[in-house]
Design a protein around this motif. Sequence first.
Motif, PDB file in Angstrom:
ATOM      1  N   VAL A 134      -8.694  -2.613   5.399  1.00  0.00           N
ATOM      2  CA  VAL A 134      -7.308  -2.381   4.993  1.00  0.00           C
ATOM      3  C   VAL A 134      -6.732  -1.182   5.740  1.00  0.00           C
ATOM      4  O   VAL A 134      -5.643  -1.246   6.313  1.00  0.00           O
ATOM      5  CB  VAL A 134      -7.225  -2.134   3.469  1.00  0.00           C
ATOM      6  N   LEU A 135      -7.488  -0.101   5.750  1.00  0.00           N
ATOM      7  CA  LEU A 135      -7.017   1.123   6.402  1.00  0.00           C
ATOM      8  C   LEU A 135      -6.677   0.872   7.874  1.00  0.00           C
ATOM      9  O   LEU A 135      -5.642   1.317   8.361  1.00  0.00           O
ATOM     10  CB  LEU A 135      -8.090   2.205   6.325  1.00  0.00           C
ATOM     11  N   LYS A 186      -5.774  -1.856   9.322  1.00  0.00           N
ATOM     12  CA  LYS A 186      -4.541  -2.631   9.460  1.00  0.00           C
ATOM     13  C   LYS A 186      -3.317  -1.780   9.186  1.00  0.00           C
ATOM     14  O   LYS A 186      -2.306  -1.890   9.883  1.00  0.00           O
ATOM     15  CB  LYS A 186      -4.558  -3.826   8.506  1.00  0.00           C
ATOM     16  N   VAL A 187      -3.407  -0.918   8.181  1.00  0.00           N
ATOM     17  CA  VAL A 187      -2.255  -0.079   7.866  1.00  0.00           C
ATOM     18  C   VAL A 187      -2.008   0.917   9.004  1.00  0.00           C
ATOM     19  O   VAL A 187      -0.869   1.130   9.423  1.00  0.00           O
ATOM     20  CB  VAL A 187      -2.458   0.666   6.527  1.00  0.00           C
ATOM     21  N   MET A 230       0.033  -0.276  11.850  1.00  0.00           N
ATOM     22  CA  MET A 230       1.459  -0.572  11.662  1.00  0.00           C
ATOM     23  C   MET A 230       2.340   0.450  12.371  1.00  0.00           C
ATOM     24  O   MET A 230       1.975   1.617  12.471  1.00  0.00           O
ATOM     25  CB  MET A 230       1.823  -0.517  10.163  1.00  0.00           C
ATOM     26  N   PRO A 241       9.618   2.407   6.613  1.00  0.00           N
ATOM     27  CA  PRO A 241       9.642   2.737   5.189  1.00  0.00           C
ATOM     28  C   PRO A 241       8.515   2.041   4.430  1.00  0.00           C
ATOM     29  O   PRO A 241       7.929   2.620   3.513  1.00  0.00           O
ATOM     30  CB  PRO A 241      11.009   2.214   4.735  1.00  0.00           C
ATOM     31  N   LEU A 242       8.211   0.818   4.840  1.00  0.00           N
ATOM     32  CA  LEU A 242       7.127   0.105   4.164  1.00  0.00           C
ATOM     33  C   LEU A 242       5.799   0.836   4.343  1.00  0.00           C
ATOM     34  O   LEU A 242       5.040   1.026   3.394  1.00  0.00           O
ATOM     35  CB  LEU A 242       7.019  -1.332   4.693  1.00  0.00           C
ATOM     36  N   ALA A 280       5.701   3.822   2.181  1.00  0.00           N
ATOM     37  CA  ALA A 280       5.505   3.466   0.772  1.00  0.00           C
ATOM     38  C   ALA A 280       4.044   3.111   0.515  1.00  0.00           C
ATOM     39  O   ALA A 280       3.479   3.496  -0.512  1.00  0.00           O
ATOM     40  CB  ALA A 280       6.411   2.291   0.394  1.00  0.00           C
ATOM     41  N   ILE A 281       3.443   2.404   1.435  1.00  0.00           N
ATOM     42  CA  ILE A 281       2.029   2.050   1.292  1.00  0.00           C
ATOM     43  C   ILE A 281       1.172   3.303   1.259  1.00  0.00           C
ATOM     44  O   ILE A 281       0.291   3.449   0.412  1.00  0.00           O
ATOM     45  CB  ILE A 281       1.592   1.116   2.441  1.00  0.00           C
ATOM     46  N   LEU A 319       2.077   6.335   0.425  1.00  0.00           N
ATOM     47  CA  LEU A 319       2.341   7.109  -0.786  1.00  0.00           C
ATOM     48  C   LEU A 319       1.719   6.478  -2.023  1.00  0.00           C
ATOM     49  O   LEU A 319       1.068   7.153  -2.826  1.00  0.00           O
ATOM     50  CB  LEU A 319       3.852   7.260  -0.989  1.00  0.00           C
ATOM     51  N   ILE A 337      -2.478   4.351  -0.464  1.00  0.00           N
ATOM     52  CA  ILE A 337      -3.550   4.991   0.307  1.00  0.00           C
ATOM     53  C   ILE A 337      -3.890   6.383  -0.226  1.00  0.00           C
ATOM     54  O   ILE A 337      -5.053   6.697  -0.459  1.00  0.00           O
ATOM     55  CB  ILE A 337      -3.160   5.105   1.803  1.00  0.00           C
ATOM     56  N   ALA A 371       8.671   3.785  -4.166  1.00  0.00           N
ATOM     57  CA  ALA A 371       7.768   3.138  -3.214  1.00  0.00           C
ATOM     58  C   ALA A 371       7.290   1.807  -3.772  1.00  0.00           C
ATOM     59  O   ALA A 371       7.262   0.792  -3.069  1.00  0.00           O
ATOM     60  CB  ALA A 371       6.578   4.057  -2.919  1.00  0.00           C
ATOM     61  N   LEU A 423       9.762  -0.937  -3.500  1.00  0.00           N
ATOM     62  CA  LEU A 423       9.782  -1.511  -2.159  1.00  0.00           C
ATOM     63  C   LEU A 423       8.598  -2.457  -1.961  1.00  0.00           C
ATOM     64  O   LEU A 423       8.739  -3.557  -1.421  1.00  0.00           O
ATOM     65  CB  LEU A 423       9.751  -0.390  -1.118  1.00  0.00           C
ATOM     66  N   LEU A 424       7.456  -2.030  -2.435  1.00  0.00           N
ATOM     67  CA  LEU A 424       6.254  -2.849  -2.248  1.00  0.00           C
ATOM     68  C   LEU A 424       6.395  -4.210  -2.931  1.00  0.00           C
ATOM     69  O   LEU A 424       5.899  -5.213  -2.429  1.00  0.00           O
ATOM     70  CB  LEU A 424       5.022  -2.126  -2.803  1.00  0.00           C
ATOM     71  N   LEU A 456      -2.198  -7.460   4.694  1.00  0.00           N
ATOM     72  CA  LEU A 456      -2.928  -6.232   5.005  1.00  0.00           C
ATOM     73  C   LEU A 456      -4.261  -6.144   4.257  1.00  0.00           C
ATOM     74  O   LEU A 456      -5.080  -5.277   4.549  1.00  0.00           O
ATOM     75  CB  LEU A 456      -2.069  -5.015   4.651  1.00  0.00           C
ATOM     76  N   GLY A 457      -4.450  -7.034   3.295  1.00  0.00           N
ATOM     77  CA  GLY A 457      -5.715  -7.050   2.559  1.00  0.00           C
ATOM     78  C   GLY A 457      -5.655  -6.421   1.179  1.00  0.00           C
ATOM     79  O   GLY A 457      -6.672  -6.299   0.514  1.00  0.00           O
TER      80      GLY A 457
END
Lengths: 150, 150
Positions: free
Chosen positions: A56-57, A59-60, A63, A67-68, A71-72, A74, A77, B134, B137-138, B148-149
Amino acid sequence: MLFQGEFNNAIDAKGRASIPAKFRDVLSSVFADERLIVTQNDGGLAAYPVQEWEKVLEKVNAMDASPLKDAINLALISPAIECPFDKQGRIQLTKAQRCYAGLESEIREIVVVGSINKIMIWNRAMHAEMRKQAENLLKTESQALYNLGF
Amino acid sequence: MLFQGEFNNAIDAKGRASIPAKFRDVLSSVFADERLIVTQNDGGLAAYPVQEWEKVLEKVNAMDASPLKDAINLALISPAIECPFDKQGRIQLTKAQRCYAGLESEIREIVVVGSINKIMIWNRAMHAEMRKQAENLLKTESQALYNLGF
DNA sequence: TATAGTTGCCCACAAAGTGTAAAAACGTGT
DNA sequence: ACACGTTTTTACACTTTGTGGGCAACTATA
């Protein structure tokens, strides 16, 4: 199909949550690694085997800034933390985690739900409420369910 | 993964913020240096190990002069000061820092968030609000999260 | 120099976390 | 239905961590 099924377990007065033996078996047999990364998601806690979490990390991280992505970071993660098992198969949740998941002080009843590659932990009452709402939605979709083979 | 996780701590009447023991452990074991450089960022306070802060400084210094560089110096570099720990694992914040982060007078509740190479300190209510936004938005991006998993 | 405010250091207490053991509950197979 | 082994829960003792308060030294202001 890795993690499957619901289990009504408890957290003790000190905030330790017992993880079903079946899930621990999956961890040691499939992942050969008993560590869990626990984060906050959608009002509950989500526990990933380290190996899955690292996927997961990656892939993030790949990116583009957006903003997405913020948000992820915040919401999903940053709160993540490794929770090791004790000898009784329990993991210690932090105050912040319990606070987020509505598991403060007196509340002991949780439900531990297998969800393919992760384990979700919910306040049991909250989970029951979510299920009820889901079932209400299903009632309006009986044709779709039939087509799916239910 | 250096600093990770959220911790609901407090600042006392004198403006001292307790830093989670886990973070102090990282400082002494990874950085062998218990000093933190605290600056202001995005409505909260950001605390860097000296070593990490110096990396930042170098990169900023290497920039060509520009309005962006000026803004960085004004908003991020200038306010930074070293906040040493007392023997109870707390750092003393200045009035200006507390003022900036919405931690005046009566407000005691903070959240200390690990963010890879730095530690963020927020007014807890403000942080909860940010998280809520956040998460909203998610919710509109569930397909992306699935990919993203999560 | 007096005063008020700030800062650093110390101690003490309460809250939270950790580890271990033993009891209770559960599930399985006979 | 019973006994057995496993799993989960409860209980307790002990350690660590977080928080509050006292006190003295220092600073800035008037």
